[in-house]
Design a protein around this motif. Sequence first.
Motif, PDB file in Angstrom:
ATOM      1  N   GLY A   6       0.851  -1.185   0.000  1.00  0.00           N
ATOM      2  CA  GLY A   6       0.000   0.000   0.000  1.00  0.00           C
ATOM      3  C   GLY A   6       0.890   1.238   0.000  1.00  0.00           C
ATOM      4  O   GLY A   6       2.073   1.166   0.338  1.00  0.00           O
ATOM      5  N   ALA A   7       0.306   2.308  -0.415  1.00  0.00           N
ATOM      6  CA  ALA A   7       1.134   3.521  -0.547  1.00  0.00           C
ATOM      7  C   ALA A   7       1.811   3.872   0.767  1.00  0.00           C
ATOM      8  O   ALA A   7       1.155   3.949   1.813  1.00  0.00           O
ATOM      9  CB  ALA A   7       0.263   4.694  -0.990  1.00  0.00           C
ATOM     10  N   GLY A   8       3.082   3.986   0.679  1.00  0.00           N
ATOM     11  CA  GLY A   8       3.833   4.426   1.842  1.00  0.00           C
ATOM     12  C   GLY A   8       3.948   3.353   2.910  1.00  0.00           C
ATOM     13  O   GLY A   8       4.550   3.572   3.946  1.00  0.00           O
ATOM     14  N   GLY A   9       3.400   2.160   2.647  1.00  0.00           N
ATOM     15  CA  GLY A   9       3.487   1.099   3.647  1.00  0.00           C
ATOM     16  C   GLY A   9       2.789   1.421   4.946  1.00  0.00           C
ATOM     17  O   GLY A   9       2.975   0.747   5.947  1.00  0.00           O
ATOM     18  N   ALA A  23      -2.860   8.159   3.923  1.00  0.00           N
ATOM     19  CA  ALA A  23      -3.476   7.053   3.188  1.00  0.00           C
ATOM     20  C   ALA A  23      -4.983   7.019   3.399  1.00  0.00           C
ATOM     21  O   ALA A  23      -5.483   7.249   4.494  1.00  0.00           O
ATOM     22  CB  ALA A  23      -2.862   5.724   3.638  1.00  0.00           C
ATOM     23  N   ALA A  24      -5.685   6.781   2.351  1.00  0.00           N
ATOM     24  CA  ALA A  24      -7.143   6.688   2.473  1.00  0.00           C
ATOM     25  C   ALA A  24      -7.560   5.318   2.944  1.00  0.00           C
ATOM     26  O   ALA A  24      -8.648   5.122   3.451  1.00  0.00           O
ATOM     27  CB  ALA A  24      -7.774   6.991   1.114  1.00  0.00           C
ATOM     28  N   PHE A  52     -16.258  -3.465  -3.992  1.00  0.00           N
ATOM     29  CA  PHE A  52     -16.384  -2.113  -3.466  1.00  0.00           C
ATOM     30  C   PHE A  52     -16.346  -1.082  -4.586  1.00  0.00           C
ATOM     31  O   PHE A  52     -17.207  -0.202  -4.677  1.00  0.00           O
ATOM     32  CB  PHE A  52     -15.280  -1.831  -2.443  1.00  0.00           C
ATOM     33  CG  PHE A  52     -15.265  -0.431  -1.920  1.00  0.00           C
ATOM     34  CD1 PHE A  52     -14.346   0.520  -2.421  1.00  0.00           C
ATOM     35  CD2 PHE A  52     -16.172  -0.020  -0.947  1.00  0.00           C
ATOM     36  CE1 PHE A  52     -14.353   1.818  -1.930  1.00  0.00           C
ATOM     37  CE2 PHE A  52     -16.171   1.276  -0.468  1.00  0.00           C
ATOM     38  CZ  PHE A  52     -15.255   2.199  -0.962  1.00  0.00           C
ATOM     39  N   LEU A  53     -15.377  -1.210  -5.455  1.00  0.00           N
ATOM     40  CA  LEU A  53     -15.210  -0.262  -6.552  1.00  0.00           C
ATOM     41  C   LEU A  53     -16.362  -0.364  -7.532  1.00  0.00           C
ATOM     42  O   LEU A  53     -16.743   0.610  -8.169  1.00  0.00           O
ATOM     43  CB  LEU A  53     -13.876  -0.519  -7.257  1.00  0.00           C
ATOM     44  CG  LEU A  53     -12.622  -0.216  -6.411  1.00  0.00           C
ATOM     45  CD1 LEU A  53     -11.355  -0.615  -7.168  1.00  0.00           C
ATOM     46  CD2 LEU A  53     -12.550   1.286  -6.066  1.00  0.00           C
ATOM     47  N   GLN A  54     -16.943  -1.535  -7.604  1.00  0.00           N
ATOM     48  CA  GLN A  54     -18.026  -1.767  -8.550  1.00  0.00           C
ATOM     49  C   GLN A  54     -19.319  -1.108  -8.074  1.00  0.00           C
ATOM     50  O   GLN A  54     -20.030  -0.497  -8.888  1.00  0.00           O
ATOM     51  CB  GLN A  54     -18.230  -3.270  -8.711  1.00  0.00           C
ATOM     52  CG  GLN A  54     -19.323  -3.666  -9.685  1.00  0.00           C
ATOM     53  CD  GLN A  54     -19.604  -5.172  -9.617  1.00  0.00           C
ATOM     54  OE1 GLN A  54     -18.782  -5.948  -9.124  1.00  0.00           O
ATOM     55  NE2 GLN A  54     -20.752  -5.584 -10.103  1.00  0.00           N
ATOM     56  N   GLU A 128     -10.644   5.445  -4.034  1.00  0.00           N
ATOM     57  CA  GLU A 128     -10.701   4.774  -5.328  1.00  0.00           C
ATOM     58  C   GLU A 128      -9.317   4.743  -6.001  1.00  0.00           C
ATOM     59  O   GLU A 128      -8.858   3.707  -6.458  1.00  0.00           O
ATOM     60  CB  GLU A 128     -11.700   5.528  -6.209  1.00  0.00           C
ATOM     61  CG  GLU A 128     -12.097   4.748  -7.466  1.00  0.00           C
ATOM     62  CD  GLU A 128     -13.013   5.589  -8.345  1.00  0.00           C
ATOM     63  OE1 GLU A 128     -12.764   6.818  -8.481  1.00  0.00           O
ATOM     64  OE2 GLU A 128     -13.966   5.030  -8.912  1.00  0.00           O
ATOM     65  N   ARG A 129      -8.660   5.915  -5.968  1.00  0.00           N
ATOM     66  CA  ARG A 129      -7.340   5.978  -6.632  1.00  0.00           C
ATOM     67  C   ARG A 129      -6.379   5.006  -5.983  1.00  0.00           C
ATOM     68  O   ARG A 129      -5.682   4.252  -6.655  1.00  0.00           O
ATOM     69  CB  ARG A 129      -6.776   7.411  -6.548  1.00  0.00           C
ATOM     70  CG  ARG A 129      -7.260   8.344  -7.640  1.00  0.00           C
ATOM     71  CD  ARG A 129      -6.344   9.536  -7.809  1.00  0.00           C
ATOM     72  NE  ARG A 129      -6.199  10.315  -6.587  1.00  0.00           N
ATOM     73  CZ  ARG A 129      -7.035  11.255  -6.172  1.00  0.00           C
ATOM     74  NH1 ARG A 129      -8.098  11.561  -6.899  1.00  0.00           N
ATOM     75  NH2 ARG A 129      -6.799  11.900  -5.039  1.00  0.00           N
TER      76      ARG A 129
END
Lengths: 140, 723
Positions: A6-9, A23-24, A52-54, A128-129
Amino acid sequence: MEPGAGAGGLGRGGEEVGRPEAAAVDWSVLDELLVLQAPGAPDIRERVIALFLQHTPAQIRELREGLGRNDHPVMLRAAHTMKSSSANVGAIRLAELCRDLESRLREEDGGDVRPLVEAIETEYNRVERELEACLEGVAG
Amino acid sequence: MSRAEEAERPPLVLVADDEATTRLLLRSALEREGFAVVEAADGEEALSQFDAARPDLAVLDVVMPRMDGFEACAALRGRPDGELTPILMLTGLDDLESIRRAYGAGATDFATKPFNWVVLGHRVRYMLRAQSTLAELRRSQARLAAAQRIARLGHWEWDRRGDRVVWSREAGEIFGMAPGCEVTLDAQLELVHAADREALQRCRTDAVRRQVPYGLDVRVVRPDGSLRFLHEQGEVFAGPDGEVLGLNGTVQDITERMETESRIRFLAQHDALTHLPNRTAFRDWVAAALRSRRLQGRLAVLFVDVDHFKRFNDALGHAACDQLLRELADRLRACLKVSASGVLGSEDDGQATLARAGGDEFLVAVGGIEEASEAAKLSQAILDCLREPLLAGGRELFLTASVGISVFPEDGADPDTLITKAASAISHSGEVGTGVYRFFDSATHATALGRVTLEGQLRRALDRDELRLHYQPKVDARSREIVGLEALVRWPHPERGMVPPLEFIPLAEESGLVEALGDWVLRTACGQVRAWRDAGFEAPAVAVNLSAREFQQANLVEKIDRALREAGLGADAIEIEITESVLMGQNTRVLQTLGALKDRGLLIAVDDFGTGYSSLAYLRRFPIDCLKIDRAFVRDVSANPDDGAIVGAILALARGLKLKTVAEGVETEEQADFLGGRGCDVLQGFLFGRPVAAADVAPLLAARKDDHFDATGVYEVTAAFPA
């Protein structure tokens, strides 16, 4: 997808204050889901994220439309649903915003909920991003 | 699916949530625990999935479109198999309102968000185990209830402190109580047959007091009035300190068993074909009758054997033969019912019994007979009843039988001896012939036969008017003039000459002829007085004897009235003579009858005074006019002055009570002088004339009257006026 990817761990809930790029998604939540992973089956985290994204864009639309009509029950249902789903994927901040909107909507005099709705939209875009980036990373 | 197959398949869980990720995670958690999962996205879908897939457990989210979780839960509970399905509701953490509502909708348990997915899986497993335990318990209850129902066995429990009883449904049905009613032990006792209540109450009280179990058969009257036999067992149950807390009991309907037992008993004592008592029962009956203190007089055993039965057996075939025997049994039964009461002179048919000894042999026992001739008459009645043909196998069949008779105590004192002798009386039917009866003892036979014959002859004589009334003069003690006549019945028998009244009067009483005889005497006497008066004589009153039996008739006074009326006579035409025994009997009716007769002006005399049960009290109670001193006292007068003292005393007694006196059996002048001297009013006896026919009375009356009279013109009354 590796645990902790994940971004940035950053695995625990992002710190908002002073860190606009926090982080979101709390990836530890998703990692905890691994205990439900059936051997040989598709990655459960990916499946949850995909769902979730769907489905969530539709909820956002409902919120928007409900806000336009001032339709509280519709907004309440959308907020309630998103609260659960975002919690499930570790989008804690988003979940909290939905919860706040829920309680505001239940109050007689909840005041103007437009800012909350907009905050939810914005937060969703961030989530989402992040999720998509993670998935792509896997795909790629 | 079979039970075994059902047991093998993994438990199925229904997951209802409108949110997709939650559904996915729930499915994963449950599948991880080995459950199968079906999904629904709203309440309505949940219901249709429930109906289609029949899950073992349902997980419902509270907030769903179309139908929410509460509605769905309540709807599931309404389904017949939804009553027991575990339902887990998913609520928000602090959403107390939802938790409360879930309970109200019938949810089994709730889980709050956020979930620990693994824990949730375990939770479902726990819920399913609790459910299966419950299901097993219910199955066990159902099995127990079925077993109770099959055995017609119910149970009940009485709580001592509150005096409340809990009845199982089967117990309630057994007692005929409405289901679910609360009946105290005392109220339930009211359903028990009155005669059994006390015993049951005692058992229960004893059980509590002495902590001893009990078992008892009682009868119960159901609401529909039917009687059932129940077996109740009970035992106490006690608390930890030994204090009796109540009773545990079972109650079982054993009516069928009792009926079977009673049927077995019946079959053991009765002939299966005719339902008559069998030989064993007959023996027992006779033995009991012989032992019984109620038995007076003799007991006769009749052995009835159908003549040439084997012929019928061969000709008819099995079924028709059975039918014949059944018809015969019925015929005998009916005959006995009528004849026994006729012979015994009472309605009490408990004195006679009929049994089938086997084959074509029947046994009859009749107790309380005085003369062997009564058994002879009964036997003849049995033989006569077979004159009409019997119907069997579509044919009319004429049967005859032979009857062997033995009599207690002469022929034996135990049933077997009596039966054997009765049978042997006709065992040599070659000599005896068929269609007859025979006594075991030939002397008895001769006597009985003689009596029966004589009775028949007496009956015929009465019908054909062959009897005669003779008249004996009664004279005034001083003037020696005829002041009365006593009418006496005579029977000129074709072979024997005059049959002594001492013989045929008792016979008449036994055979029930005495009523007809009494009627005849009254009418003849009245008719005769009429004839004498019409001929111009001053006929004195004719005294007729009335028996105790006639005084028991309700219409005696009527009869006398009618006889006098038809002859156109007043009460001065006849007098009544009765024996002391009449007065000793039923006092009120006799008193009333005598009173009625006296009211009409009839004179009443007590015959044979001094020989019976003399009670001086009755002399004042009853309206009597005259005492007739028995000939025994008169006979002794001349021989011994002391014996004359009794007569003197009677005369003095009569004088003191202002009663007239008549002395009977006066044969000598000595006696006549003595009696006249002591104040006796009237004398009767051979000295003054024997009893003579009416034709011979007329001259006496003529002589008395001092009229010139031609005795040949008087006719004798023999025929009574038309009744």
